[in-house]
Design a protein around this motif. Sequence first.
Motif, short mmCIF file in Angstrom:
data_model
loop_
_atom_site.label_atom_id
_atom_site.label_comp_id
_atom_site.label_asym_id
_atom_site.label_seq_id
_atom_site.Cartn_x
_atom_site.Cartn_y
_atom_site.Cartn_z
N LEU A 138 18.89 -0.93 -4.75
CA LEU A 138 19.02 -1.69 -3.50
C LEU A 138 20.41 -2.29 -3.35
O LEU A 138 20.94 -2.35 -2.24
N ARG A 139 21.01 -2.69 -4.46
CA ARG A 139 22.38 -3.24 -4.41
C ARG A 139 23.37 -2.17 -3.95
O ARG A 139 24.28 -2.45 -3.17
N ALA A 140 23.21 -0.95 -4.44
CA ALA A 140 24.09 0.14 -4.03
C ALA A 140 23.94 0.42 -2.53
O ALA A 140 24.93 0.62 -1.82
N TYR A 155 15.20 1.62 2.53
CA TYR A 155 14.99 2.26 1.24
C TYR A 155 13.61 2.91 1.25
O TYR A 155 12.62 2.28 1.62
N ILE A 156 13.55 4.17 0.83
CA ILE A 156 12.29 4.92 0.83
C ILE A 156 11.94 5.29 -0.60
O ILE A 156 12.74 5.92 -1.30
N ALA A 165 13.65 -6.63 -7.51
CA ALA A 165 14.02 -5.88 -6.32
C ALA A 165 13.35 -6.41 -5.06
O ALA A 165 13.95 -6.42 -3.99
N GLN A 166 12.09 -6.84 -5.16
CA GLN A 166 11.36 -7.30 -3.97
C GLN A 166 12.05 -8.50 -3.30
O GLN A 166 12.32 -8.46 -2.10
N PRO A 167 12.37 -9.57 -4.04
CA PRO A 167 13.05 -10.68 -3.38
C PRO A 167 14.45 -10.31 -2.88
O PRO A 167 14.90 -10.82 -1.85
N TYR A 168 15.13 -9.41 -3.58
CA TYR A 168 16.45 -8.98 -3.15
C TYR A 168 16.35 -8.25 -1.81
O TYR A 168 17.14 -8.51 -0.90
N GLY A 173 17.37 -8.28 3.89
CA GLY A 173 16.83 -7.66 5.10
C GLY A 173 16.76 -6.14 5.01
O GLY A 173 16.89 -5.45 6.02
N ILE A 174 16.54 -5.63 3.81
CA ILE A 174 16.42 -4.18 3.61
C ILE A 174 14.96 -3.79 3.86
O ILE A 174 14.06 -4.33 3.22
N GLN A 175 14.75 -2.89 4.79
CA GLN A 175 13.40 -2.37 5.03
C GLN A 175 13.01 -1.47 3.87
O GLN A 175 13.85 -0.76 3.33
N VAL A 176 11.75 -1.50 3.51
CA VAL A 176 11.25 -0.64 2.43
C VAL A 176 10.06 0.15 2.96
O VAL A 176 9.11 -0.43 3.47
N TRP A 177 10.18 1.46 2.87
CA TRP A 177 9.07 2.35 3.22
C TRP A 177 8.44 2.86 1.95
O TRP A 177 9.13 3.44 1.10
N GLN A 178 7.14 2.67 1.85
CA GLN A 178 6.40 3.23 0.74
C GLN A 178 5.35 4.18 1.31
O GLN A 178 5.54 4.70 2.40
N ALA A 179 4.28 4.43 0.60
CA ALA A 179 3.33 5.47 0.99
C ALA A 179 2.78 5.27 2.41
O ALA A 179 2.73 6.21 3.20
N GLU A 180 2.39 4.06 2.75
CA GLU A 180 1.77 3.85 4.07
C GLU A 180 2.77 4.06 5.21
O GLU A 180 2.46 4.70 6.22
N GLU A 181 3.98 3.54 5.06
CA GLU A 181 5.00 3.72 6.09
C GLU A 181 5.40 5.20 6.23
O GLU A 181 5.61 5.68 7.34
N LEU A 182 5.48 5.88 5.09
CA LEU A 182 5.79 7.31 5.13
C LEU A 182 4.66 8.10 5.81
O LEU A 182 4.92 9.01 6.60
#
Length: 197
Positions: A138-140, A155-156, A165-168, A173-182
């Motif tokens: 996530l930092r990269a 981030y997918i 990573a979660q609090p970062y 304000g980084i969106q995270v897509w996991q199984a449900e969003e995909l």
Amino acid sequence: MKLKMAKNSLFAILLRSRWWISLLIGLLLTLISVALLPDEVRVVGALSGLPFFVIAIVAAIRQWGRPSPERVAQIQDAIAALSWPAFANLLEQAFVREGHTVQRGKTEDFDFELERQGRRTLVSARRWKSARTGVENLRALQAAREARTADEALYIGLAPLSEQAQPYATAQGIQVWQAEELALALHDLALPKATGR
């Protein structure tokens, strides 16, 4: 003071469950109250199902148009078996369908640069099969976002985020897509056959 529902309370669990479960509980409470309580308290007893009817409505609204848990698991299994080129092509189709112009990334820090209505988003998806997502990934992505002055970052990955990573992700304000969003993004696209990594 903002009230927050406990994560493992009955109503919180029912909100995360299929809507019809709450409806069924409400109906059962109402029927049992009508059948077993004396006449003078029957109406009050029947109203005990009301909170469950409200939860059923709220859960149904939240779940409207979302894939079922079975469909999420099916899509997760299918994309976990894909090679990177096949998965990248599938994501590109989904982004284009949503109205984005898509450019492939040329560095390790991000895989796609999306633009829609003047807003740019950097997407990192190459590590979608990783067993765990750490804060370094996530930092990269965030560094690339700042360097390219992109408006958003996405981030997918199928795996859960680490405790750091979660609090970062939330703080940046980084969106995270996991199984449900995909599953929601890819719901009607034809998934290619698995070809290995």
